[in-house]
Motif scaffolding. Sequence first.
Motif, short mmCIF file in Angstrom:
data_model
loop_
_atom_site.label_atom_id
_atom_site.label_comp_id
_atom_site.label_asym_id
_atom_site.label_seq_id
_atom_site.Cartn_x
_atom_site.Cartn_y
_atom_site.Cartn_z
N GLU A 129 0.62 -1.32 0.12
CA GLU A 129 -0.10 -0.06 0.08
C GLU A 129 0.85 1.30 0.03
OE1 GLU A 129 -3.30 2.29 0.10
OE2 GLU A 129 -3.28 0.08 -0.57
N TRP A 154 2.32 1.92 -3.34
CA TRP A 154 1.22 2.29 -4.28
C TRP A 154 0.90 4.02 -4.14
CZ3 TRP A 154 -3.15 5.03 -4.94
CH2 TRP A 154 -4.01 4.79 -5.85
N GLN A 188 -1.95 -0.10 -13.72
CA GLN A 188 -3.06 0.46 -13.27
C GLN A 188 -4.24 0.30 -14.04
OE1 GLN A 188 -2.47 0.84 -9.70
NE2 GLN A 188 -0.65 0.62 -10.58
N SER A 224 -10.08 -5.18 -10.88
CA SER A 224 -9.85 -5.43 -9.65
C SER A 224 -9.30 -4.44 -8.58
CB SER A 224 -8.73 -6.73 -9.71
OG SER A 224 -7.39 -6.20 -9.93
N MET A 225 -9.44 -3.28 -8.89
CA MET A 225 -8.73 -2.33 -7.87
C MET A 225 -9.99 -1.66 -6.85
SD MET A 225 -7.12 1.46 -9.38
CE MET A 225 -5.91 0.36 -10.25
N THR A 226 -9.58 -1.26 -5.81
CA THR A 226 -10.44 -0.78 -4.80
C THR A 226 -11.15 0.62 -5.30
OG1 THR A 226 -8.74 0.46 -3.61
CG2 THR A 226 -8.99 -1.96 -2.90
N ASP A 227 -12.21 0.67 -4.70
CA ASP A 227 -12.92 1.94 -4.66
C ASP A 227 -12.09 3.17 -4.60
OD1 ASP A 227 -15.15 0.48 -5.97
OD2 ASP A 227 -16.35 0.54 -4.30
N GLU A 228 -11.34 2.88 -3.43
CA GLU A 228 -10.70 4.08 -3.01
C GLU A 228 -9.36 4.47 -3.76
OE1 GLU A 228 -7.73 5.31 0.90
OE2 GLU A 228 -8.68 3.12 0.71
N ARG A 229 -8.82 3.42 -4.30
CA ARG A 229 -7.95 3.78 -5.46
C ARG A 229 -8.25 4.25 -6.74
NH1 ARG A 229 -3.13 -1.12 -5.13
NH2 ARG A 229 -2.67 -0.61 -2.96
N GLU A 255 -10.92 6.20 -7.09
CA GLU A 255 -11.52 7.35 -6.99
C GLU A 255 -10.14 8.27 -7.04
OE1 GLU A 255 -13.75 7.24 -3.25
OE2 GLU A 255 -15.39 6.39 -4.24
#
Length: 299
Positions: A168, A171, A208, A214-219, A221
């Motif tokens: 994390e 990233w 990316q 498969s990416m989180t919503d946070e990433r 956004e």
Amino acid sequence: FNLGIWVATQRTAKTSMTKERLDKLNSLGFVWDQLEHRWHEGFIHLSKYKNKNGDCLVPDNYQVGDFKMGAWVASTRRKREALSKDKISKLNSLGFVWDPYESAWSEGFKQLSLYKKTYGDCLVSQRYKVDGFNLGNWASVQRITKTALTQERLAKLNSLGFVWDVLENAWNEAFASLSAYKEANGDCLVRYSYKVDGFNLGIWVATQRTAKTSMTDERLEKLDSIGFVWDALENTWKKGFASLSAYKDANGNCLVPSGYKVDGYDLGSWVSVQRKKKTKLTKQRLDKLNSLGFVWATK
């Protein structure tokens, strides 16, 4: 004749024994208290171990002749509450380690503090060692056992800026680099081979796009907030079409000369490519070009 029983009997009868017998036994170096004698023997061996090795961290299976030194040390730790103040004081004078696990943790934290002072972070590589101490493995263990760590240890690690999630953190650092790129260049269209201080930001950007589903919503956004381009090819086409539209407004047609550029953008080349790839263009793109009165066959 059972000499063992006789010796045990002398110890039991010590207080009622004649002085003559006491003196005769003492002249042989008779051991009146076996446990006490064993303890002093162990302390002598420990003192020698400390002088030779610099610490009291005796391995569990360590022996000196027939004397099981490692077992003696372990037993001494377990019986700390029953030891006299004099014995505890003597052991402390050697720097005796009462809790080897605490000692190992303290050593790890000490080495991590020095690493932070030298390199500016706590991102120790997995195999990094200092004087034989595997600091990389120690740091990894802290992350794995985070939920079991005491509040005191957590606080000490956090005070150093310890990174609990290495992936994390990596990233977020890459995102910071992309944000800086956007601020400097006005977009997120990073070339594939583009690097920042040795970090290949171009490859990271491409990764990316591949990992979008498969990416989180946070990433998602965070990337969207800086105008991240998920489809670089589509973005390139839209840029060309926007330039062609502007050319049509200014010139009244789409007959862009070969080699014509707008602010460094080679619109002439883009137009030529559309003609060559006409059969491969989507209906949507064909319709958009035709809406401008695009000329497919200039000759």
